[in-house]
Design a protein around this motif. Sequence first.
Motif, short mmCIF file in Angstrom:
data_model
loop_
_atom_site.label_atom_id
_atom_site.label_comp_id
_atom_site.label_asym_id
_atom_site.label_seq_id
_atom_site.Cartn_x
_atom_site.Cartn_y
_atom_site.Cartn_z
N LEU A 1 -80.79 7.31 -39.28
CA LEU A 1 -81.48 6.11 -39.76
C LEU A 1 -80.93 4.84 -39.09
O LEU A 1 -81.70 3.94 -38.74
N LEU A 2 -79.62 4.77 -38.91
CA LEU A 2 -79.03 3.63 -38.22
C LEU A 2 -79.51 3.56 -36.78
O LEU A 2 -79.83 2.48 -36.26
N GLY A 3 -79.59 4.72 -36.12
CA GLY A 3 -80.09 4.76 -34.74
C GLY A 3 -81.54 4.32 -34.66
O GLY A 3 -81.93 3.60 -33.73
N MET A 4 -82.36 4.75 -35.63
CA MET A 4 -83.77 4.33 -35.63
C MET A 4 -83.89 2.83 -35.83
O MET A 4 -84.72 2.18 -35.20
N GLN A 5 -83.04 2.27 -36.71
CA GLN A 5 -83.10 0.83 -36.93
C GLN A 5 -82.71 0.08 -35.66
O GLN A 5 -83.34 -0.91 -35.30
N LEU A 6 -81.69 0.57 -34.96
CA LEU A 6 -81.28 -0.10 -33.73
C LEU A 6 -82.34 0.03 -32.64
O LEU A 6 -82.43 -0.83 -31.76
N ARG A 7 -83.13 1.08 -32.66
CA ARG A 7 -84.20 1.24 -31.68
C ARG A 7 -85.38 0.33 -32.01
O ARG A 7 -86.10 -0.12 -31.12
N MET A 8 -85.63 0.03 -33.28
CA MET A 8 -86.79 -0.75 -33.68
C MET A 8 -86.55 -2.26 -33.63
O MET A 8 -87.49 -3.03 -33.47
N VAL A 9 -85.31 -2.69 -33.79
CA VAL A 9 -84.99 -4.12 -33.82
C VAL A 9 -84.26 -4.48 -32.54
O VAL A 9 -83.29 -3.83 -32.17
N SER A 10 -84.72 -5.53 -31.86
CA SER A 10 -84.11 -5.88 -30.58
C SER A 10 -82.88 -6.77 -30.73
O SER A 10 -81.96 -6.70 -29.92
N GLY B 1 -78.77 2.96 -29.87
CA GLY B 1 -79.71 3.58 -30.79
C GLY B 1 -79.96 5.03 -30.44
O GLY B 1 -79.98 5.91 -31.31
N TRP B 2 -80.14 5.31 -29.14
CA TRP B 2 -80.36 6.70 -28.72
C TRP B 2 -79.13 7.55 -28.99
O TRP B 2 -79.23 8.72 -29.38
N CYS B 3 -77.96 7.00 -28.78
CA CYS B 3 -76.71 7.73 -29.01
C CYS B 3 -76.57 8.11 -30.48
O CYS B 3 -76.26 9.26 -30.81
N LEU B 4 -76.81 7.16 -31.38
CA LEU B 4 -76.70 7.45 -32.81
C LEU B 4 -77.76 8.45 -33.26
O LEU B 4 -77.48 9.32 -34.09
N LEU B 5 -78.97 8.33 -32.73
CA LEU B 5 -80.01 9.31 -33.05
C LEU B 5 -79.62 10.71 -32.59
O LEU B 5 -79.81 11.70 -33.31
N SER B 6 -79.05 10.81 -31.41
CA SER B 6 -78.65 12.11 -30.87
C SER B 6 -77.52 12.74 -31.69
O SER B 6 -77.57 13.93 -32.03
N ILE B 7 -76.52 11.94 -32.02
CA ILE B 7 -75.42 12.46 -32.82
C ILE B 7 -75.91 12.87 -34.20
O ILE B 7 -75.51 13.92 -34.73
N GLY B 8 -76.80 12.07 -34.79
CA GLY B 8 -77.37 12.43 -36.09
C GLY B 8 -78.14 13.73 -36.03
O GLY B 8 -78.05 14.56 -36.94
N ALA B 9 -78.91 13.96 -34.96
CA ALA B 9 -79.67 15.20 -34.82
C ALA B 9 -78.75 16.40 -34.67
O ALA B 9 -78.96 17.46 -35.30
N VAL B 10 -77.69 16.26 -33.89
CA VAL B 10 -76.75 17.37 -33.70
C VAL B 10 -76.06 17.70 -35.02
O VAL B 10 -75.91 18.87 -35.40
N LEU B 11 -75.62 16.67 -35.74
CA LEU B 11 -74.97 16.92 -37.04
C LEU B 11 -75.93 17.52 -38.05
O LEU B 11 -75.54 18.34 -38.88
#
Length: 97
Positions: free
Chosen positions: A17-26, A75-85
């Motif tokens: 969710l944090l990664g998605m927020q960082l991807r949506m907000v510039s 944002g991509w990094c946090l999304l990737s780590i979240g998916a792996v976890l």
Amino acid sequence: MELNRNQFLFIAIFLALLGMQLRMVSSYVLTSEATRFLAERALASADPVGALAGTTPALPATLPAKVVSPPDWLGWCLLSIGAVLFFHSLTMGKPSG
């Protein structure tokens, strides 16, 4: 302390969710209180001896609002780590007790 399945799942969802927020907000515009807090900490870290002695220079009465623009890769990094976890938590056994 060993993390169980539920804790891995919570961390995964939080990071995704944090990664998605960082991807949506510039960029994020900080409040004047947060800007002043960061400026005080920056002055203290620039002159740690002066900060201990209480001789840091005074800040102006009004500071322009600080704009924080996180890099795109974060944002991509946090999304990737979240998916792996998330997938790791699915492969773990259910918690006992």
